[in-house]
Design an enzyme around this catalytic site. Structure first.
Site, PDB file in Angstrom:
ATOM      1  N   ASP A 117      53.326  47.250  37.832  1.00  0.00           N
ATOM      2  CA  ASP A 117      53.802  46.204  37.744  1.00  0.00           C
ATOM      3  C   ASP A 117      54.119  45.857  36.227  1.00  0.00           C
ATOM      4  O   ASP A 117      53.877  44.577  35.693  1.00  0.00           O
ATOM      5  CB  ASP A 117      53.301  44.928  38.272  1.00  0.00           C
ATOM      6  CG  ASP A 117      51.704  44.740  37.913  1.00  0.00           C
ATOM      7  OD1 ASP A 117      51.259  46.009  37.190  1.00  0.00           O
ATOM      8  OD2 ASP A 117      50.968  43.963  38.281  1.00  0.00           O
ATOM      9  N   LYS A 168      38.598  40.245  31.564  1.00  0.00           N
ATOM     10  CA  LYS A 168      38.660  38.710  31.646  1.00  0.00           C
ATOM     11  C   LYS A 168      37.519  37.942  31.340  1.00  0.00           C
ATOM     12  O   LYS A 168      37.098  37.082  31.669  1.00  0.00           O
ATOM     13  CB  LYS A 168      38.958  38.659  33.028  1.00  0.00           C
ATOM     14  CG  LYS A 168      40.182  39.192  33.521  1.00  0.00           C
ATOM     15  CD  LYS A 168      40.700  38.503  34.759  1.00  0.00           C
ATOM     16  CE  LYS A 168      41.872  39.378  35.428  1.00  0.00           C
ATOM     17  NZ  LYS A 168      41.821  40.741  35.520  1.00  0.00           N
ATOM     18  N   ASP A 229      53.301  42.503  31.421  1.00  0.00           N
ATOM     19  CA  ASP A 229      52.837  42.532  32.768  1.00  0.00           C
ATOM     20  C   ASP A 229      53.758  41.416  33.738  1.00  0.00           C
ATOM     21  O   ASP A 229      53.951  40.314  33.319  1.00  0.00           O
ATOM     22  CB  ASP A 229      51.414  42.069  32.804  1.00  0.00           C
ATOM     23  CG  ASP A 229      50.795  41.997  34.112  1.00  0.00           C
ATOM     24  OD1 ASP A 229      51.393  41.875  35.178  1.00  0.00           O
ATOM     25  OD2 ASP A 229      49.502  42.144  34.034  1.00  0.00           O
TER      26      ASP A 229
HETATM   27  P1  GTP Z   1      48.074  39.531  42.179  1.00  0.00           P
HETATM   28  O1  GTP Z   1      47.646  39.658  43.633  1.00  0.00           O
HETATM   29  O2  GTP Z   1      49.194  38.707  41.881  1.00  0.00           O
HETATM   30  O3  GTP Z   1      47.160  39.815  41.078  1.00  0.00           O
HETATM   31  O4  GTP Z   1      48.837  41.118  42.088  1.00  0.00           O
HETATM   32  P2  GTP Z   1      48.259  42.641  42.477  1.00  0.00           P
HETATM   33  O5  GTP Z   1      48.069  42.558  43.969  1.00  0.00           O
HETATM   34  O6  GTP Z   1      49.635  43.428  42.229  1.00  0.00           O
HETATM   35  O7  GTP Z   1      47.120  42.856  41.585  1.00  0.00           O
HETATM   36  P3  GTP Z   1      47.207  43.450  40.146  1.00  0.00           P
HETATM   37  O8  GTP Z   1      48.327  42.882  39.376  1.00  0.00           O
HETATM   38  O9  GTP Z   1      45.808  43.108  39.622  1.00  0.00           O
HETATM   39  O10 GTP Z   1      47.288  44.935  40.241  1.00  0.00           O
HETATM   40  C1  GTP Z   1      47.488  45.722  39.370  1.00  0.00           C
HETATM   41  C2  GTP Z   1      48.314  47.024  39.989  1.00  0.00           C
HETATM   42  O11 GTP Z   1      47.414  47.485  40.689  1.00  0.00           O
HETATM   43  C3  GTP Z   1      49.393  46.552  40.648  1.00  0.00           C
HETATM   44  O12 GTP Z   1      50.378  47.632  40.460  1.00  0.00           O
HETATM   45  C4  GTP Z   1      49.306  46.702  41.992  1.00  0.00           C
HETATM   46  O13 GTP Z   1      50.203  47.072  42.899  1.00  0.00           O
HETATM   47  C5  GTP Z   1      48.061  47.776  42.045  1.00  0.00           C
HETATM   48  N1  GTP Z   1      46.814  47.518  43.155  1.00  0.00           N
HETATM   49  C6  GTP Z   1      46.230  46.580  43.077  1.00  0.00           C
HETATM   50  N2  GTP Z   1      45.327  46.571  44.107  1.00  0.00           N
HETATM   51  C7  GTP Z   1      45.586  47.683  44.729  1.00  0.00           C
HETATM   52  C8  GTP Z   1      45.044  48.403  45.887  1.00  0.00           C
HETATM   53  O14 GTP Z   1      44.208  47.976  46.394  1.00  0.00           O
HETATM   54  N3  GTP Z   1      45.920  49.613  46.335  1.00  0.00           N
HETATM   55  C9  GTP Z   1      46.844  50.131  45.616  1.00  0.00           C
HETATM   56  N4  GTP Z   1      47.400  51.427  46.021  1.00  0.00           N
HETATM   57  N5  GTP Z   1      47.312  49.491  44.385  1.00  0.00           N
HETATM   58  C10 GTP Z   1      46.761  48.310  44.073  1.00  0.00           C
END
Ligand code: GTP
Length: 364
Positions: A117, A168, A229
């Site tokens: 992202d 954080k 981000d």
């Molecule tokens: P929020 O729920 O809004 O915090 O977004 P998010 O679920 O994408 O979490 P975050 O932005 O912290 O994740 C950072 C990156 O890691 C993103 O590209 C997510 O798609 C990926 N990511 C987070 N958790 C997982 C997971 O459990 N499995 C996989 N495959 N990717 C994950």
């Protein structure tokens, strides 16, 4: 050896639920939402390919099927794509470990890992080469931000060696640097294989600190190239507008005040700019004003309406004279004439708002 065989692999983490981007992420996972008309994941794969990456393993979980339907085997993008699917989300570290089962490289080879992202102009090729030259176990791209409290802080020594990870931080004394983890790493493959399999793991909270404790070389490369981000709706519209205007890197794109996709119809009296993307088949009628927004496919904006810094979902209808500023409108919603939606309002998919109401910052 890695350079000689012309093959470089990357893992993209795309399995998160994207809760901060709801309701846009109810049907579409965040990395597949279009910025400047193209899913974030495709922007990332193209940049990685241009830096020499030949094979990409997508670490999927939430709405995993959407990726394969759109990206297939990757041949349209000039890379080979493989899909690792987590039945239950495994977190960032668990996802990397799960995806590693589909890597083909050797234990000493570098593997690029990207959060799915992020829009970034960092030089991936230089990160990979630097990682190999230094013989590091892990290399992180670090970027500098004004307010580091929402990020993972990564202080480094004079030689770039990482000194600590502070996720954080809230207490003032913990804010020891403005360098933060930019969600782009190079791992030596054998380091990934040592992450525990089959259970949730956070790289940020568990794997990275453990590497420091074990005394292996972890390098941080501070780079001030474009970085954003896309986690929140406001950063999402900014990222899209930055791509359209040429502020964010996009090879082959000619910067423009706005982007019209196929079949979009815009009236001569309409005023459009500030990096707006007008999606496929969108109609902008009469003297509507659209600035810095993303209008997804099939949306309609009627005469006299103003849409500023907002995300308008697919097939949404914005009625005559309505004002939408800093709002997110879910797919298929209808915003009646002369409504005023401002600053943080999120309208759920399919909602029908009658005429003339005013809403600030609460979910409609
Ligand atoms: P929020 O729920 O809004 O915090 O977004 P998010 O679920 O994408 O979490 P975050 O932005 O912290 O994740 C950072 C990156 O890691 C993103 O590209 C997510 O798609 C990926 N990511 C987070 N958790 C997982 C997971 O459990 N499995 C996989 N495959 N990717 C994950």
């Amino acid at each position: 050896m890695w350079w000689d065989d012309g093959m470089t692999e990357a893992i993209l983490l795309v399995g998160g639920q994207g809760t901060r981007l709801r309701p846009l992420t109810i049907s579409t996972p965040k990395p597949m939402l279009p910025v400047a008309g193209v899913p974030v994941t495709i922007h990332q794969i193209e940049r990685a390919r241009d830096a020499g990456v030949t094979r990409v393993v997508l670490g999927t979980s939430y709405r995993a099927e959407v990726f394969a339907e759109r990206l297939g085997d990757g041949s349209d993008l000039g890379v080979e794509i493989a899909y690792a699917v987590e039945a239950q989300p495994l977190g960032t570290g668990g996802a990397i470990r799960n995806a590693a089962d589909l890597l083909t490289c050797g234990p000493d080879d570098p593997v690029m890992v990207l959060n799915g992202d992020v829009l970034s102009g960092v030089d991936y090729r230089a990160l990979l080469a630097g990682h190999v030259d230094w013989g590091a176990a892990l290399t992180l791209h670090l970027t500098r931000v004004d307010d580091p409290t929402a990020y993972g802080l990564v202080p480094t020594g004079d030689d770039g060696q990482v000194l600590a990870f502070r996720e954080k931080p809230q207490m003032p004394e913990e804010i020891v640097t403005d360098q933060v983890n930019a969600g782009c790493y190079v791992f030596t493959r054998s380091v990934i294989d040592e992450i525990p399999a089959g259970r949730p793991v956070s790289v940020e909270r568990e794997t990275f600190p453990a590497l420091l404790d074990n005394g292996v070389l972890v390098r941080g490369v501070v780079d001030d190239a474009y970085w954003l981000d896309l986690g929140t709706p406001w950063d999402f519209v900014k990222g899209s507008a930055d791509l359209v205007r040429g502020i964010a890197p996009w090879a082959g794109h000619r910067p423009a005040p706005y982007l019209l996709l196929d079949g979009a119809e815009v009236s001569d009296q309409a005023v459009i700019g500030h990096g707006t993307t007008v999606g496929r088949g969108v109609r902008v009628i009469g003297d509507a004003v659209i600035e810095g927004s993303v209008l997804m496919d099939g949306a309609v904006v009627e005469a006299g309406a103003a849409v500023i810094d907002s995300v308008i979902g697919e097939r949404v209808r914005i009625g005559e004279g309505a004002t939408v500023v800093g709002a997110v409108i879910g797919d298929d919603a209808v915003i009646g004439a002369r409504n005023e939606l401002r600053h943080g309002v999120r309208v759920w998919p399919g909602t029908q708002l009658g005429e003339t109401s005013v809403r600030f910052s609460s979910d409609a």
